[in-house]
Design a protein around this motif. Structure first.
Motif, PDB file in Angstrom:
ATOM      1  N   PRO A  39      50.083 -19.089 -16.387  1.00  0.00           N
ATOM      2  CA  PRO A  39      49.326 -19.964 -15.485  1.00  0.00           C
ATOM      3  C   PRO A  39      49.932 -20.083 -14.092  1.00  0.00           C
ATOM      4  CG  PRO A  39      50.356 -21.226 -17.267  1.00  0.00           C
ATOM      5  CD  PRO A  39      50.454 -19.792 -17.632  1.00  0.00           C
ATOM      6  N   SER A  40      51.238 -19.898 -13.966  1.00  0.00           N
ATOM      7  CA  SER A  40      51.860 -19.983 -12.640  1.00  0.00           C
ATOM      8  C   SER A  40      51.373 -18.889 -11.702  1.00  0.00           C
ATOM      9  CB  SER A  40      53.388 -19.900 -12.767  1.00  0.00           C
ATOM     10  OG  SER A  40      53.898 -21.009 -13.468  1.00  0.00           O
ATOM     11  N   ASP A  41      50.895 -17.782 -12.262  1.00  0.00           N
ATOM     12  CA  ASP A  41      50.414 -16.662 -11.450  1.00  0.00           C
ATOM     13  C   ASP A  41      48.894 -16.538 -11.473  1.00  0.00           C
ATOM     14  OD1 ASP A  41      53.039 -16.147 -10.923  1.00  0.00           O
ATOM     15  OD2 ASP A  41      53.197 -14.382 -12.208  1.00  0.00           O
ATOM     16  N   ALA A  42      48.219 -17.542 -11.994  1.00  0.00           N
ATOM     17  CA  ALA A  42      46.757 -17.506 -12.089  1.00  0.00           C
ATOM     18  C   ALA A  42      46.133 -18.116 -10.835  1.00  0.00           C
ATOM     19  CB  ALA A  42      46.290 -18.267 -13.325  1.00  0.00           C
ATOM     20  N   PRO A  43      44.963 -17.637 -10.419  1.00  0.00           N
ATOM     21  CA  PRO A  43      44.289 -18.210  -9.251  1.00  0.00           C
ATOM     22  C   PRO A  43      43.663 -19.564  -9.596  1.00  0.00           C
ATOM     23  CG  PRO A  43      42.893 -16.561 -10.257  1.00  0.00           C
ATOM     24  CD  PRO A  43      44.194 -16.519 -11.004  1.00  0.00           C
ATOM     25  N   PRO A  44      43.260 -20.324  -8.581  1.00  0.00           N
ATOM     26  CA  PRO A  44      42.574 -21.598  -8.853  1.00  0.00           C
ATOM     27  C   PRO A  44      41.319 -21.384  -9.690  1.00  0.00           C
ATOM     28  CG  PRO A  44      43.210 -21.442  -6.537  1.00  0.00           C
ATOM     29  CD  PRO A  44      43.460 -20.091  -7.142  1.00  0.00           C
ATOM     30  N   GLY A  45      41.050 -22.331 -10.571  1.00  0.00           N
ATOM     31  CA  GLY A  45      39.854 -22.260 -11.406  1.00  0.00           C
ATOM     32  C   GLY A  45      39.982 -21.343 -12.600  1.00  0.00           C
ATOM     33  N   SER A  46      41.211 -20.973 -12.972  1.00  0.00           N
ATOM     34  CA  SER A  46      41.405 -20.026 -14.068  1.00  0.00           C
ATOM     35  C   SER A  46      41.193 -20.693 -15.424  1.00  0.00           C
ATOM     36  CB  SER A  46      42.820 -19.440 -14.016  1.00  0.00           C
ATOM     37  OG  SER A  46      43.759 -20.338 -14.594  1.00  0.00           O
ATOM     38  N   VAL A  47      41.234 -19.862 -16.470  1.00  0.00           N
ATOM     39  CA  VAL A  47      41.073 -20.364 -17.834  1.00  0.00           C
ATOM     40  C   VAL A  47      42.164 -21.352 -18.217  1.00  0.00           C
ATOM     41  CG1 VAL A  47      39.808 -18.362 -18.705  1.00  0.00           C
ATOM     42  CG2 VAL A  47      42.318 -18.333 -18.711  1.00  0.00           C
ATOM     43  N   TRP A  48      43.271 -21.329 -17.500  1.00  0.00           N
ATOM     44  CA  TRP A  48      44.350 -22.267 -17.804  1.00  0.00           C
ATOM     45  C   TRP A  48      44.024 -23.688 -17.351  1.00  0.00           C
ATOM     46  CZ3 TRP A  48      47.834 -21.192 -21.211  1.00  0.00           C
ATOM     47  CH2 TRP A  48      48.274 -19.877 -21.403  1.00  0.00           C
ATOM     48  N   GLU A  49      42.985 -23.853 -16.530  1.00  0.00           N
ATOM     49  CA  GLU A  49      42.664 -25.174 -16.000  1.00  0.00           C
ATOM     50  C   GLU A  49      41.614 -25.866 -16.866  1.00  0.00           C
ATOM     51  OE1 GLU A  49      41.937 -25.171 -11.798  1.00  0.00           O
ATOM     52  OE2 GLU A  49      43.639 -23.837 -11.399  1.00  0.00           O
ATOM     53  N   GLU A  50      41.873 -25.914 -18.144  1.00  0.00           N
ATOM     54  CA  GLU A  50      41.057 -26.667 -19.093  1.00  0.00           C
ATOM     55  C   GLU A  50      42.008 -27.436 -19.996  1.00  0.00           C
ATOM     56  OE1 GLU A  50      39.071 -24.465 -22.244  1.00  0.00           O
ATOM     57  OE2 GLU A  50      40.244 -22.675 -21.759  1.00  0.00           O
ATOM     58  N   GLU A  51      41.463 -28.314 -20.792  1.00  0.00           N
ATOM     59  CA  GLU A  51      42.296 -29.101 -21.691  1.00  0.00           C
ATOM     60  C   GLU A  51      42.796 -28.217 -22.833  1.00  0.00           C
ATOM     61  OE1 GLU A  51      43.394 -32.270 -21.540  1.00  0.00           O
ATOM     62  OE2 GLU A  51      42.562 -32.316 -19.513  1.00  0.00           O
ATOM     63  N   LEU A  52      44.098 -28.024 -22.861  1.00  0.00           N
ATOM     64  CA  LEU A  52      44.745 -27.220 -23.900  1.00  0.00           C
ATOM     65  C   LEU A  52      45.937 -28.030 -24.411  1.00  0.00           C
ATOM     66  CD1 LEU A  52      44.710 -23.839 -21.921  1.00  0.00           C
ATOM     67  CD2 LEU A  52      43.187 -24.432 -23.829  1.00  0.00           C
ATOM     68  N   PRO A  53      45.671 -29.068 -25.190  1.00  0.00           N
ATOM     69  CA  PRO A  53      46.719 -30.049 -25.507  1.00  0.00           C
ATOM     70  C   PRO A  53      47.887 -29.515 -26.316  1.00  0.00           C
ATOM     71  CG  PRO A  53      44.721 -30.459 -26.784  1.00  0.00           C
ATOM     72  CD  PRO A  53      44.364 -29.442 -25.750  1.00  0.00           C
ATOM     73  N   ALA A  54      47.686 -28.464 -27.095  1.00  0.00           N
ATOM     74  CA  ALA A  54      48.802 -27.874 -27.841  1.00  0.00           C
ATOM     75  C   ALA A  54      49.426 -26.719 -27.069  1.00  0.00           C
ATOM     76  CB  ALA A  54      48.327 -27.391 -29.211  1.00  0.00           C
ATOM     77  N   LEU A  55      48.584 -25.871 -26.486  1.00  0.00           N
ATOM     78  CA  LEU A  55      49.055 -24.629 -25.869  1.00  0.00           C
ATOM     79  C   LEU A  55      49.741 -24.845 -24.527  1.00  0.00           C
ATOM     80  CD1 LEU A  55      49.123 -21.519 -25.945  1.00  0.00           C
ATOM     81  CD2 LEU A  55      46.841 -21.534 -24.894  1.00  0.00           C
ATOM     82  N   ARG A  56      49.125 -25.605 -23.642  1.00  0.00           N
ATOM     83  CA  ARG A  56      49.654 -25.686 -22.277  1.00  0.00           C
ATOM     84  C   ARG A  56      51.048 -26.315 -22.210  1.00  0.00           C
ATOM     85  NH1 ARG A  56      47.710 -25.056 -16.907  1.00  0.00           N
ATOM     86  NH2 ARG A  56      49.656 -24.915 -15.730  1.00  0.00           N
ATOM     87  N   PRO A  57      51.330 -27.410 -22.937  1.00  0.00           N
ATOM     88  CA  PRO A  57      52.700 -27.939 -22.873  1.00  0.00           C
ATOM     89  C   PRO A  57      53.747 -26.943 -23.357  1.00  0.00           C
ATOM     90  CG  PRO A  57      51.211 -29.582 -23.777  1.00  0.00           C
ATOM     91  CD  PRO A  57      50.442 -28.302 -23.713  1.00  0.00           C
ATOM     92  N   LEU A  58      53.400 -26.154 -24.377  1.00  0.00           N
ATOM     93  CA  LEU A  58      54.343 -25.165 -24.886  1.00  0.00           C
ATOM     94  C   LEU A  58      54.581 -24.067 -23.847  1.00  0.00           C
ATOM     95  CD1 LEU A  58      55.554 -25.472 -27.714  1.00  0.00           C
ATOM     96  CD2 LEU A  58      54.079 -23.611 -28.480  1.00  0.00           C
ATOM     97  N   ILE A  59      53.492 -23.606 -23.213  1.00  0.00           N
ATOM     98  CA  ILE A  59      53.618 -22.571 -22.184  1.00  0.00           C
ATOM     99  C   ILE A  59      54.438 -23.082 -21.006  1.00  0.00           C
ATOM    100  CG2 ILE A  59      52.348 -21.155 -20.526  1.00  0.00           C
ATOM    101  CD1 ILE A  59      52.066 -20.220 -23.427  1.00  0.00           C
ATOM    102  N   ASP A  60      54.163 -24.315 -20.575  1.00  0.00           N
ATOM    103  CA  ASP A  60      54.879 -24.872 -19.429  1.00  0.00           C
ATOM    104  C   ASP A  60      56.363 -25.069 -19.726  1.00  0.00           C
ATOM    105  OD1 ASP A  60      52.572 -24.888 -17.946  1.00  0.00           O
ATOM    106  OD2 ASP A  60      52.133 -27.013 -18.268  1.00  0.00           O
ATOM    107  N   ALA A  61      56.700 -25.295 -20.993  1.00  0.00           N
ATOM    108  CA  ALA A  61      58.103 -25.475 -21.368  1.00  0.00           C
ATOM    109  C   ALA A  61      58.819 -24.148 -21.580  1.00  0.00           C
ATOM    110  CB  ALA A  61      58.196 -26.317 -22.642  1.00  0.00           C
ATOM    111  N   GLY A  62      58.063 -23.049 -21.619  1.00  0.00           N
ATOM    112  CA  GLY A  62      58.650 -21.731 -21.825  1.00  0.00           C
ATOM    113  C   GLY A  62      58.998 -21.060 -20.513  1.00  0.00           C
TER     114      GLY A  62
END
Length: 300
Positions: free
Chosen positions: A15-38
């Motif tokens: 997600p750090s390299d994704a453009p605005p409005g990407s698939v990462w900008e949705e509610e991902l309550p399990a996935l996104r915190p894990l990705i951000d911590a990695g």
């Protein structure tokens, strides 16, 4: 202790390299915190061009710089989507499934392969790196002790990719996989559908159906992960190259990719080769370069 479940994303950049409005900008309550911590890993390995699945997945599976094995005069080349003779030789001898099998550990590929796929492979073998590695190690596709997982995660296979499973049902599959992981050392889910959807991106923006399917697919990865974590599984998440994170192009990207997990030590990996070495280390396996597995045979 639970075995490890590896969610091997295909074509999903960080997600750090994704453009605005990407698939990462949705509610991902399990996935996104894990990705951000990695961590975010390099996939280019200093070689020009767009990273590909053949070399990228081989790096993850072996901890060897497969890109440098390709091309002329050691210059390296990104190659894919399927492994050719050079990568097949590497995977046959040094892939994680082969090394686990040799060590007496239990590994399985969770993907469900329909009869038409198996018949097509019998006529003209063109397996991706993950099914090739498991079958080359003498391990079966559609193993009976593992619940079958469709790589679309409950979306229809053809446009408009109408859901055939709810998110709750996908989470239930995750819980069932977590239970199976208690009897395995490693279970892999080869989640190639993300790359297929990513290739349907367009410079002017994706069609409404593609956008809905792409966002829906990542939500289903989130649901699968949620079920795995609810079931007490240890999980690692990685990807071979970027694509789905930028639906304004139909090609792969040079985006960094995620390396994240629960119940594992991610170490200090900087690229997909080092991540592959770290994963092997979780099973007590040294790097291929250190002589713990045979290097690929030279081409003849």
């Amino acid at each position: 202790m639970s075995g490890l479940v590896w969610l091997a994303l295909d074509g999903v950049g960080h997600p750090s390299d994704a453009p605005p409005g990407s698939v990462w900008e949705e509610e991902l309550p399990a996935l996104r915190p894990l990705i951000d911590a990695g961590v975010a890993l390099d996939t280019t390995l200093g070689v020009p061009g767009l990273p590909q699945s053949g070399t990228g997945q081989s790096c993850w599976l072996t901890g060897v710089d497969a890109v440098r094995l390709m091309g002329k005069n050691g210059m390296g080349e990104h190659f894919g989507p399927h492994p050719g003779p050079t990568l097949q030789r590497l995977l046959r001898q040094s892939s994680l499934p082969a090394r686990l099998e040799a060590a007496g550990l239990r590994a399985a590929l969770a993907n469900h392969y329909v009869p038409q796929y198996l018949e097509a492979q019998a006529r003209r073998p063109r397996m991706g790196c993950f099914p090739f590695s498991f079958t080359a190690a003498g391990l079966p596709l559609n193993p009976p002790a593992v619940p079958p997982l469709g790589a679309t995660l409950g979306l229809g296979y053809r446009e408009p990719w109408t859901p055939v499973q709810t998110l709750s049902e996908v989470a239930g599959v995750g819980r069932t996989l977590a239970k199976a992981a208690r009897e395995h050392d490693l279970i892999v889910a080869d989640l190639w559908f993300g790359d297929l959807l990513g290739h349907l991106g367009r410079e002017a923006g994706p069609s409404p159906d593609v956008r809905t399917a792409a966002f829906g697919y990542l939500a289903r990865v989130d649901a699968l992960l949620s079920g795995l974590l609810d079931g007490g599984a240890r999980v690692v998440i990685g990807s071979d190259h970027g694509n789905l994170e930028d639906l304004n192009t139909k090609s792969h990207t040079v985006a960094r990719v995620p390396f994240a997990g629960a119940g594992v030590d991610l170490g200090a990996a900087r690229n997909v080769v080092e991540a592959g070495q770290i994963i092997a280390g979780w099973f007590g396996l040294g790097s291929v370069e250190n002589g713990q597995s045979r290097p690929p045979l030279p081409l003849t």
